[in-house]
Design a protein around this motif. Structure first.
Motif, PDB file in Angstrom:
ATOM      1  N   GLY A   1     -54.673 -60.244 -57.271  1.00 12.35           N
ATOM      2  CA  GLY A   1     -55.008 -59.431 -56.106  1.00 12.35           C
ATOM      3  C   GLY A   1     -56.231 -58.568 -56.361  1.00 12.35           C
ATOM      4  N   GLN A   2     -56.296 -57.993 -57.561  1.00 20.13           N
ATOM      5  CA  GLN A   2     -57.468 -57.192 -57.920  1.00 20.13           C
ATOM      6  C   GLN A   2     -58.732 -58.044 -57.960  1.00 20.13           C
ATOM      7  OE1 GLN A   2     -56.372 -55.286 -61.668  1.00 20.13           O
ATOM      8  NE2 GLN A   2     -55.921 -53.375 -60.580  1.00 20.13           N
ATOM      9  N   LEU A   3     -58.619 -59.244 -58.526  1.00 17.40           N
ATOM     10  CA  LEU A   3     -59.770 -60.134 -58.597  1.00 17.40           C
ATOM     11  C   LEU A   3     -60.219 -60.546 -57.196  1.00 17.40           C
ATOM     12  CD1 LEU A   3     -61.762 -61.915 -60.219  1.00 17.40           C
ATOM     13  CD2 LEU A   3     -60.011 -63.722 -60.153  1.00 17.40           C
TER      14      LEU A   3
ATOM     15  N   LEU B   1     -65.348 -58.127 -52.043  1.00 20.41           N
ATOM     16  CA  LEU B   1     -66.252 -56.990 -51.841  1.00 20.41           C
ATOM     17  C   LEU B   1     -67.640 -57.214 -52.422  1.00 20.41           C
ATOM     18  CD1 LEU B   1     -63.885 -53.963 -52.574  1.00 20.41           C
ATOM     19  CD2 LEU B   1     -64.961 -54.528 -50.375  1.00 20.41           C
ATOM     20  N   SER B   2     -67.770 -58.193 -53.288  1.00 20.45           N
ATOM     21  CA  SER B   2     -69.034 -58.368 -54.016  1.00 20.45           C
ATOM     22  C   SER B   2     -70.180 -58.797 -53.116  1.00 20.45           C
ATOM     23  CB  SER B   2     -68.854 -59.410 -55.132  1.00 20.45           C
ATOM     24  OG  SER B   2     -68.725 -60.727 -54.581  1.00 20.45           O
TER      25      SER B   2
ATOM     26  N   LEU C   1     -68.999 -67.553 -60.936  1.00 21.17           N
ATOM     27  CA  LEU C   1     -67.882 -66.686 -60.577  1.00 21.17           C
ATOM     28  C   LEU C   1     -67.536 -65.749 -61.734  1.00 21.17           C
ATOM     29  CD1 LEU C   1     -64.891 -67.226 -58.420  1.00 21.17           C
ATOM     30  CD2 LEU C   1     -64.388 -66.539 -60.768  1.00 21.17           C
ATOM     31  N   VAL C   2     -67.604 -66.251 -62.961  1.00 18.76           N
ATOM     32  CA  VAL C   2     -67.359 -65.405 -64.129  1.00 18.76           C
ATOM     33  C   VAL C   2     -68.352 -64.250 -64.161  1.00 18.76           C
ATOM     34  CG1 VAL C   2     -67.576 -65.335 -66.648  1.00 18.76           C
ATOM     35  CG2 VAL C   2     -66.185 -67.109 -65.559  1.00 18.76           C
TER      36      VAL C   2
ATOM     37  N   ALA D   1     -67.723 -56.912 -62.121  1.00 17.35           N
ATOM     38  CA  ALA D   1     -66.711 -56.052 -61.514  1.00 17.35           C
ATOM     39  C   ALA D   1     -65.770 -55.451 -62.557  1.00 17.35           C
ATOM     40  CB  ALA D   1     -65.903 -56.846 -60.488  1.00 17.35           C
ATOM     41  N   GLY D   2     -65.996 -55.768 -63.843  1.00 15.70           N
ATOM     42  CA  GLY D   2     -65.215 -55.162 -64.908  1.00 15.70           C
ATOM     43  C   GLY D   2     -64.105 -56.016 -65.496  1.00 15.70           C
TER      44      GLY D   2
END
Length: 247
Positions: A204-206, A212-213, A223-224, A230-231
């Protein structure tokens, strides 16, 4: 990019939206199967509720879910991202996402096949492992009912890379075609152990970070890069698989 999410077994009960209108849902090639499953599910739950409990793998304390299924044609609806609840959707925080982020989110569903985050759906109970009797007397699996229709629908898209965050049961209802760029995400600990309990939380966080990116990665490597920015501790294991390492 299309981010393909699993549904949740727990769902909110909409109170004010209009009744379900299958003709307004996207992915029109799924309409016939949706209509068939919907009709058969309503019939099962309205005529033989005890059998429904068994086939839907519900306990005797969940008769309310059977009643809700029986009323699917008249029940109120709400956007799918408001109906689905639980760990993944708590981490996704859809209410705080801008409209453009919602547009890259799609949810896999045993009842609807695929639904966009803004699609109006009711509360329902049907999982990838459920069985619903067909009028011909058979009791096919959800996988048999959907056949290739979800796969073909994903193949008809022009969405770029499909990031498939669904669980195995929902992926089995219809995976992206081999000629469509797609990847799955694996969540592991620093010791390499697959994360089970918090798997949905991290996905969900990913999904939130990717939505949002504003980026449109076309490969696992790209994607990586977005995930790392994003941390996330992420790496591409192959063109079809990305791994997140969490503490």
């Amino acid at each position: 990019m299309l981010i393909l999410l699993p549904p949740s077994e727990t769902k909110a009960f909409p109170t004010a939206g209009p009744p379900l209108n299958l003709s307004e849902l996207p992915f029109p090639t799924l309409s016939d199967v949706r209509s068939s499953i919907l009709s058969d599910l309503i019939s099962l739950c309205s005529t033989t509720p005890d059998t429904a409990l068994d086939l839907l793998k519900l306990s005797s304390r969940q008769t309310g879910e059977v009643s809700a299924n029986a009323d699917l044609r008249s029940a109120a609806t709400a956007p799918a991202l408001q109906v689905y609840t639980g760990v993944l959707f708590d981490a996704l925080e859809p209410a705080s996402l801008p409209p453009e982020a919602h547009r890259v989110l799609t949810i896999g569903s045993a009842l609807f096949g695929l639904v966009a985050g803004s699609d109006a759906i009711p509360h329902y109970r049907l999982s990838a492992t459920s069985k619903v009797p067909h009028p011909d007397g058979s009791t096919p699996t959800m996988r048999a009912r959907w056949g290739r229709t979800i796969t073909d629908a994903l193949g008809d898209l022009d969405a770029g890379l499909i990031v498939d965050l669904r669980s195995g049961g929902y992926r089995n209802l219809g995976k992206p075609p081999q000629d469509v760029p797609s990847l799955e995400v694996r969540v592991v600990t620093a010791a390499g152990k697959v994360v089970s309990h918090f798997n949905k939380h991290y996905k969900g966080q990913l999904a939130r970070a990717l939505a949002l990116s504003g980026e449109h990665p076309a490969s696992a490597t790209e994607l990586v890069e977005v995930a790392q920015a994003a941390g996330f501790a992420a790496q591409a294991l192959s063109p079809q698989q990305v791994e997140l390492t969490v503490s």
